[in-house]
Design a protein around this motif. Sequence first.
Motif, PDB file in Angstrom:
ATOM      1  N   THR A 130       0.799  -1.230   0.000  1.00 61.96           N
ATOM      2  CA  THR A 130       0.000   0.000   0.000  1.00 61.96           C
ATOM      3  C   THR A 130       0.830   1.277   0.000  1.00 61.96           C
ATOM      4  O   THR A 130       0.294   2.362   0.153  1.00 61.96           O
ATOM      5  CB  THR A 130      -0.941   0.029   1.223  1.00 61.96           C
ATOM      6  OG1 THR A 130      -0.139  -0.060   2.416  1.00 61.96           O
ATOM      7  CG2 THR A 130      -1.935  -1.120   1.186  1.00 61.96           C
ATOM      8  N   GLY A 131       2.141   1.179  -0.146  1.00 62.07           N
ATOM      9  CA  GLY A 131       3.000   2.370  -0.124  1.00 62.07           C
ATOM     10  C   GLY A 131       4.421   2.013   0.248  1.00 62.07           C
ATOM     11  O   GLY A 131       5.118   1.329  -0.484  1.00 62.07           O
ATOM     12  N   LYS A 132       4.834   2.456   1.425  1.00 63.29           N
ATOM     13  CA  LYS A 132       6.190   2.153   1.895  1.00 63.29           C
ATOM     14  C   LYS A 132       6.210   2.075   3.416  1.00 63.29           C
ATOM     15  O   LYS A 132       5.297   2.540   4.094  1.00 63.29           O
ATOM     16  CB  LYS A 132       7.193   3.208   1.429  1.00 63.29           C
ATOM     17  CG  LYS A 132       7.051   4.552   2.126  1.00 63.29           C
ATOM     18  CD  LYS A 132       8.138   5.508   1.695  1.00 63.29           C
ATOM     19  CE  LYS A 132       7.901   6.905   2.185  1.00 63.29           C
ATOM     20  NZ  LYS A 132       6.699   7.563   1.690  1.00 63.29           N
ATOM     21  N   ALA A 133       7.286   1.496   3.914  1.00 63.09           N
ATOM     22  CA  ALA A 133       7.588   1.490   5.343  1.00 63.09           C
ATOM     23  C   ALA A 133       8.983   2.072   5.497  1.00 63.09           C
ATOM     24  O   ALA A 133       9.909   1.676   4.794  1.00 63.09           O
ATOM     25  CB  ALA A 133       7.541   0.079   5.916  1.00 63.09           C
ATOM     26  N   VAL A 134       9.132   3.036   6.390  1.00 63.68           N
ATOM     27  CA  VAL A 134      10.437   3.592   6.737  1.00 63.68           C
ATOM     28  C   VAL A 134      10.741   3.076   8.137  1.00 63.68           C
ATOM     29  O   VAL A 134       9.884   3.129   9.017  1.00 63.68           O
ATOM     30  CB  VAL A 134      10.434   5.133   6.695  1.00 63.68           C
ATOM     31  CG1 VAL A 134      11.825   5.680   6.964  1.00 63.68           C
ATOM     32  CG2 VAL A 134       9.916   5.630   5.349  1.00 63.68           C
ATOM     33  N   TRP A 135      11.935   2.564   8.342  1.00 61.97           N
ATOM     34  CA  TRP A 135      12.238   1.880   9.596  1.00 61.97           C
ATOM     35  C   TRP A 135      13.599   2.290  10.158  1.00 61.97           C
ATOM     36  O   TRP A 135      14.433   2.828   9.449  1.00 61.97           O
ATOM     37  CB  TRP A 135      12.212   0.368   9.400  1.00 61.97           C
ATOM     38  CG  TRP A 135      13.182  -0.105   8.354  1.00 61.97           C
ATOM     39  CD1 TRP A 135      12.937  -0.256   7.012  1.00 61.97           C
ATOM     40  CD2 TRP A 135      14.561  -0.446   8.544  1.00 61.97           C
ATOM     41  NE1 TRP A 135      14.081  -0.669   6.370  1.00 61.97           N
ATOM     42  CE2 TRP A 135      15.086  -0.801   7.278  1.00 61.97           C
ATOM     43  CE3 TRP A 135      15.392  -0.477   9.659  1.00 61.97           C
ATOM     44  CZ2 TRP A 135      16.411  -1.196   7.111  1.00 61.97           C
ATOM     45  CZ3 TRP A 135      16.719  -0.863   9.492  1.00 61.97           C
ATOM     46  CH2 TRP A 135      17.212  -1.227   8.222  1.00 61.97           C
ATOM     47  N   PHE A 136      13.751   2.008  11.442  1.00 62.63           N
ATOM     48  CA  PHE A 136      15.059   2.127  12.088  1.00 62.63           C
ATOM     49  C   PHE A 136      15.150   1.103  13.197  1.00 62.63           C
ATOM     50  O   PHE A 136      14.138   0.602  13.685  1.00 62.63           O
ATOM     51  CB  PHE A 136      15.302   3.553  12.625  1.00 62.63           C
ATOM     52  CG  PHE A 136      14.452   3.951  13.787  1.00 62.63           C
ATOM     53  CD1 PHE A 136      14.851   3.696  15.098  1.00 62.63           C
ATOM     54  CD2 PHE A 136      13.234   4.576  13.591  1.00 62.63           C
ATOM     55  CE1 PHE A 136      14.071   4.068  16.163  1.00 62.63           C
ATOM     56  CE2 PHE A 136      12.448   4.961  14.646  1.00 62.63           C
ATOM     57  CZ  PHE A 136      12.852   4.712  15.947  1.00 62.63           C
ATOM     58  N   THR A 137      16.380   0.792  13.575  1.00 56.49           N
ATOM     59  CA  THR A 137      16.620  -0.071  14.721  1.00 56.49           C
ATOM     60  C   THR A 137      17.526   0.665  15.705  1.00 56.49           C
ATOM     61  O   THR A 137      18.341   1.492  15.317  1.00 56.49           O
ATOM     62  CB  THR A 137      17.299  -1.414  14.330  1.00 56.49           C
ATOM     63  OG1 THR A 137      18.550  -1.130  13.712  1.00 56.49           O
ATOM     64  CG2 THR A 137      16.424  -2.208  13.374  1.00 56.49           C
ATOM     65  N   LEU A 138      17.329   0.354  16.964  1.00 58.72           N
ATOM     66  CA  LEU A 138      18.220   0.841  18.021  1.00 58.72           C
ATOM     67  C   LEU A 138      18.744  -0.378  18.759  1.00 58.72           C
ATOM     68  O   LEU A 138      17.979  -1.257  19.147  1.00 58.72           O
ATOM     69  CB  LEU A 138      17.460   1.723  19.009  1.00 58.72           C
ATOM     70  CG  LEU A 138      16.975   3.073  18.501  1.00 58.72           C
ATOM     71  CD1 LEU A 138      16.205   3.808  19.603  1.00 58.72           C
ATOM     72  CD2 LEU A 138      18.132   3.926  18.008  1.00 58.72           C
ATOM     73  N   ALA A 139      20.035  -0.420  18.927  1.00 58.78           N
ATOM     74  CA  ALA A 139      20.655  -1.524  19.654  1.00 58.78           C
ATOM     75  C   ALA A 139      20.402  -1.355  21.146  1.00 58.78           C
ATOM     76  O   ALA A 139      20.130  -0.254  21.637  1.00 58.78           O
ATOM     77  CB  ALA A 139      22.149  -1.553  19.376  1.00 58.78           C
ATOM     78  N   ALA A 140      20.496  -2.458  21.842  1.00 60.36           N
ATOM     79  CA  ALA A 140      20.345  -2.429  23.298  1.00 60.36           C
ATOM     80  C   ALA A 140      21.443  -1.582  23.919  1.00 60.36           C
ATOM     81  O   ALA A 140      22.582  -1.576  23.434  1.00 60.36           O
ATOM     82  CB  ALA A 140      20.403  -3.863  23.846  1.00 60.36           C
ATOM     83  N   ARG A 141      21.080  -0.867  24.969  1.00 66.15           N
ATOM     84  CA  ARG A 141      22.085  -0.109  25.718  1.00 66.15           C
ATOM     85  C   ARG A 141      22.928  -1.063  26.532  1.00 66.15           C
ATOM     86  O   ARG A 141      22.444  -2.102  26.974  1.00 66.15           O
ATOM     87  CB  ARG A 141      21.401   0.858  26.691  1.00 66.15           C
ATOM     88  CG  ARG A 141      20.640   1.955  26.052  1.00 66.15           C
ATOM     89  CD  ARG A 141      19.994   2.792  27.111  1.00 66.15           C
ATOM     90  NE  ARG A 141      19.022   1.926  27.811  1.00 66.15           N
ATOM     91  CZ  ARG A 141      18.003   2.350  28.485  1.00 66.15           C
ATOM     92  NH1 ARG A 141      17.793   3.627  28.645  1.00 66.15           N
ATOM     93  NH2 ARG A 141      17.164   1.525  29.063  1.00 66.15           N
ATOM     94  N   LEU A 142      24.158  -0.691  26.745  1.00 62.59           N
ATOM     95  CA  LEU A 142      25.005  -1.490  27.618  1.00 62.59           C
ATOM     96  C   LEU A 142      24.587  -1.248  29.051  1.00 62.59           C
ATOM     97  O   LEU A 142      24.283  -0.125  29.441  1.00 62.59           O
ATOM     98  CB  LEU A 142      26.478  -1.110  27.425  1.00 62.59           C
ATOM     99  CG  LEU A 142      27.045  -1.374  26.032  1.00 62.59           C
ATOM    100  CD1 LEU A 142      28.456  -0.825  25.941  1.00 62.59           C
ATOM    101  CD2 LEU A 142      26.997  -2.851  25.716  1.00 62.59           C
TER     102      LEU A 142
END
Length: 139
Positions: A124-136
């Motif tokens: 239906t269009g697009k998905a814009v994504w990001f990931t964040l790693a776990a904090r130490l």
Amino acid sequence: MSDTAAWRITLPHSTAAVPMARALVRTALAEAGAPADCDTAELLTAELVANAVEHTGGAGRIELVVRLRAHGCEIEVHDGDPRPPGDLVRRPEAQVPDVWQEHGRGLLLLRTLSSACGHRATATGKAVWFTLAARLAAV
């Protein structure tokens, strides 16, 4: 925290979507005890949702997907516009935004603060994504 927890919500196609999205991300990360940085997740989510509201012309729905994993979190914003969101590729040269412009920092923030980011076509269009790693963990 379980290996995967997920939330999905349809947001209004208005500026009201931004605080709603921030609240969902804040609540999801806090309730699940997610290891990712909540402030950064909220900021980047707000940027993606604001871009979706501003650049998709009021047509179609905006959907927020939050996935929490043992290694951090993944957040996607879906909209009805199939056009790519601009340049999400990291460039070797430094990009300095014009300090007098109101716009133009969202994708720079996304590239700089996330572990990874991108976009993909959807039915239906697009998905814009990001990931964040776990904090130490603090020692």
